[in-house]
Design a protein around this motif. Structure first.
Motif, PDB file in Angstrom:
ATOM      1  N   VAL A  83       0.808  -1.226   0.000  1.00 46.20           N
ATOM      2  CA  VAL A  83       0.000   0.000   0.000  1.00 46.20           C
ATOM      3  C   VAL A  83       0.839   1.273   0.000  1.00 46.20           C
ATOM      4  CG1 VAL A  83      -1.947  -1.117   1.140  1.00 46.20           C
ATOM      5  CG2 VAL A  83      -0.206   0.021   2.529  1.00 46.20           C
ATOM      6  N   LEU A  84       2.124   1.195   0.320  1.00 49.06           N
ATOM      7  CA  LEU A  84       2.961   2.391   0.329  1.00 49.06           C
ATOM      8  C   LEU A  84       2.990   3.106  -1.020  1.00 49.06           C
ATOM      9  CD1 LEU A  84       6.059   1.633   2.619  1.00 49.06           C
ATOM     10  CD2 LEU A  84       4.236   3.313   2.980  1.00 49.06           C
ATOM     11  N   PRO A  85       3.095   2.378  -2.158  1.00 46.80           N
ATOM     12  CA  PRO A  85       3.039   3.097  -3.443  1.00 46.80           C
ATOM     13  C   PRO A  85       1.724   3.831  -3.648  1.00 46.80           C
ATOM     14  CG  PRO A  85       3.942   0.891  -3.750  1.00 46.80           C
ATOM     15  CD  PRO A  85       3.420   0.950  -2.355  1.00 46.80           C
ATOM     16  N   VAL A  86       0.604   3.217  -3.217  1.00 47.14           N
ATOM     17  CA  VAL A  86      -0.699   3.878  -3.329  1.00 47.14           C
ATOM     18  C   VAL A  86      -0.723   5.135  -2.463  1.00 47.14           C
ATOM     19  CG1 VAL A  86      -3.192   3.619  -2.999  1.00 47.14           C
ATOM     20  CG2 VAL A  86      -1.827   1.677  -3.784  1.00 47.14           C
ATOM     21  N   PHE A  87      -0.202   5.012  -1.227  1.00 50.62           N
ATOM     22  CA  PHE A  87      -0.141   6.168  -0.338  1.00 50.62           C
ATOM     23  C   PHE A  87       0.691   7.295  -0.960  1.00 50.62           C
ATOM     24  CE2 PHE A  87      -0.739   3.541   3.817  1.00 50.62           C
ATOM     25  CZ  PHE A  87      -2.084   3.425   3.524  1.00 50.62           C
ATOM     26  N   ALA A  88       1.858   6.931  -1.483  1.00 47.17           N
ATOM     27  CA  ALA A  88       2.786   7.945  -2.005  1.00 47.17           C
ATOM     28  C   ALA A  88       2.201   8.667  -3.217  1.00 47.17           C
ATOM     29  CB  ALA A  88       4.120   7.295  -2.353  1.00 47.17           C
ATOM     30  N   VAL A  89       1.680   7.890  -4.173  1.00 50.83           N
ATOM     31  CA  VAL A  89       1.144   8.486  -5.400  1.00 50.83           C
ATOM     32  C   VAL A  89      -0.108   9.305  -5.095  1.00 50.83           C
ATOM     33  CG1 VAL A  89       0.145   8.004  -7.668  1.00 50.83           C
ATOM     34  CG2 VAL A  89       2.134   6.710  -6.883  1.00 50.83           C
ATOM     35  N   GLY A  90      -1.029   8.728  -4.293  1.00 50.94           N
ATOM     36  CA  GLY A  90      -2.263   9.429  -3.956  1.00 50.94           C
ATOM     37  C   GLY A  90      -2.006  10.714  -3.196  1.00 50.94           C
ATOM     38  N   ALA A  91      -1.108  10.665  -2.196  1.00 55.14           N
ATOM     39  CA  ALA A  91      -0.792  11.868  -1.419  1.00 55.14           C
ATOM     40  C   ALA A  91      -0.132  12.926  -2.301  1.00 55.14           C
ATOM     41  CB  ALA A  91       0.119  11.509  -0.247  1.00 55.14           C
ATOM     42  N   PHE A  92       0.740  12.488  -3.206  1.00 56.08           N
ATOM     43  CA  PHE A  92       1.399  13.443  -4.111  1.00 56.08           C
ATOM     44  C   PHE A  92       0.373  14.161  -4.991  1.00 56.08           C
ATOM     45  CE2 PHE A  92       3.223  14.362  -8.302  1.00 56.08           C
ATOM     46  CZ  PHE A  92       4.247  15.239  -7.943  1.00 56.08           C
ATOM     47  N   ILE A  93      -0.597  13.415  -5.517  1.00 60.31           N
ATOM     48  CA  ILE A  93      -1.623  14.025  -6.378  1.00 60.31           C
ATOM     49  C   ILE A  93      -2.472  15.017  -5.585  1.00 60.31           C
ATOM     50  CG2 ILE A  93      -3.682  13.565  -7.767  1.00 60.31           C
ATOM     51  CD1 ILE A  93      -2.441  10.889  -8.526  1.00 60.31           C
ATOM     52  N   LEU A  94      -2.895  14.620  -4.380  1.00 60.55           N
ATOM     53  CA  LEU A  94      -3.724  15.524  -3.571  1.00 60.55           C
ATOM     54  C   LEU A  94      -2.951  16.786  -3.174  1.00 60.55           C
ATOM     55  CD1 LEU A  94      -5.687  13.076  -1.226  1.00 60.55           C
ATOM     56  CD2 LEU A  94      -6.498  14.250  -3.284  1.00 60.55           C
ATOM     57  N   LEU A  95      -1.676  16.627  -2.840  1.00 61.79           N
ATOM     58  CA  LEU A  95      -0.870  17.798  -2.496  1.00 61.79           C
ATOM     59  C   LEU A  95      -0.685  18.710  -3.707  1.00 61.79           C
ATOM     60  CD1 LEU A  95       1.872  16.206  -0.199  1.00 61.79           C
ATOM     61  CD2 LEU A  95       0.011  17.714   0.512  1.00 61.79           C
TER      62      LEU A  95
END
Length: 335
Positions: free
Chosen positions: A200-212
């Motif tokens: 799930v870390l890749p999902v967290f990283a990509v999703g958080a980057f997009i939202l930021l």
């Protein structure tokens, strides 16, 4: 001056987070001192023979759990701040909108079917989106878009999802499935595995980057639909992109930790008190504070007593009084 203050705040929070991560890796039933921890890291990197028990405690048990607590706390706080921004409502969060409960139902459904981590994540995401749609549809049916109606719609959705979850527990055929479903309801990182957090870390990283990266557009959406459209923003498209990403992040967190309530409500408010209402500045602060908060809660949960305390019990002891205070503070705005 404001930018300097914000940088100092980020530095202070980052230092606190890193210090707590080191402390959390050291404390527990099997105490690890920092020197032994550094030695374990060195032997692991060089491939030299070392203390196998120490390496297992640090790399298999402590470190994955610490990373999970920080990342899940940061993600849930980020999602709460994003929901509050796009709905223009300071009282919403993934759990109040029913997203967390819906994702929990999806994870439980996958458990009953014997699905793996990917199936559990997809099922949690699907049910989280369904719960979100239910919550958003109710105010439209009543033709009342007030803050209070949206919160009540989330409570109704959460209650409905709780009933489905209770039915799943009642119909579970063995004690193993029942225990796993109860785990998702109460929230815990006790049985976190290395491969689970890595998935799930890749999902967290990509999703958080997009939202930021969309934080400026979240600022615009928080002004209102008419103002956002006048500035050339495709309101429906951007809002749905943000909702889908935030729901995916919430579901990904729930599928490995279960439902952890209140973080998505508390942390955004505390971050805005420190960093202001500008999402460009407040979202990173929200993530850092969320990581600090859940790491601290998880460390207390596994060290305070001989039996591990479910995370939602501790977050509820803090979150419920805070929510009562928040309702009192917002009493003029929730009608």
């Amino acid at each position: 001056m404001k930018n300097t203050k914000h940088r100092h705040l980020i530095i202070v929070l980052s230092t606190i987070l890193l210090s707590l991560m080191v402390i959390a890796c050291c404390v527990g039933r099997y105490t690890v001192n920092p020197q032994d921890m550094l030695y374990a890291i060195q032997t692991k990197m060089t491939g030299e023979p070392g203390n196998l028990a120490m390496e297992n405690v640090f790399f298999v048990i402590r470190l994955p759990r610490v990373i999970a607590a920080v990342s899940i706390g940061a993600v849930l706080s980020l999602c709460g701040a994003v929901y509050q921004g796009i709905f223009k409502n300071p009282l919403v969060s993934p759990d109040l909108l029913g997203v967390s409960k819906g994702a929990c139902v999806g994870a439980a459904f996958s458990i009953l079917l014997g699905g793996g981590m990917l199936a559990r994540q997809l099922s949690a995401f699907a049910f989280g989106i369904i719960a979100m749609l239910m919550t958003m549809t109710f105010p439209k049916l009543l033709r009342n878009q007030s803050n209070l109606v949206l919160v009540l719609a989330g409570i109704i959705t959460s209650g409905f999802m709780d009933s489905i979850l209770g039915l799943m527990k009642f119909t579970s055929e063995n004690d193993t499935d029942l225990a796993a479903i109860v785990f998702w309801q109460m929230g815990s990182l006790a049985s976190i595995k290395v491969h689970e957090i890595l998935s799930v870390l890749p999902v967290f990283a990509v999703g958080a980057f997009i939202l930021l990266s969309l934080s400026f557009r979240i600022n615009i959406l928080s002004f209102g639909d008419i103002e956002a459209q006048s500035l050339g923003v495709n309101v429906k498209k951007i809002r749905w992109i943000i909702i889908l990403i935030a729901s995916l992040l919430t579901a990904s967190a729930v599928c490995i930790s279960g439902t952890i309530a209140w973080i998505g409500l508390i942390m955004p408010h505390l971050a805005r008190m420190l960093a202001g209402s500008d999402h460009i500045k407040s979202l990173p602060v929200t993530m850092l504070m969320g990581g600090i908060f859940l790491l601290l809660i998880d460390t207390i949960a596994r060290t305070a007593t001989s039996l591990e305390i479910p995370l939602s019990v501790l977050t509820g002891l803090i979150g419920a009084p805070f929510f009562a205070w928040l309702l009192y503070r917002q009493k003029a705005k929730v009608s």
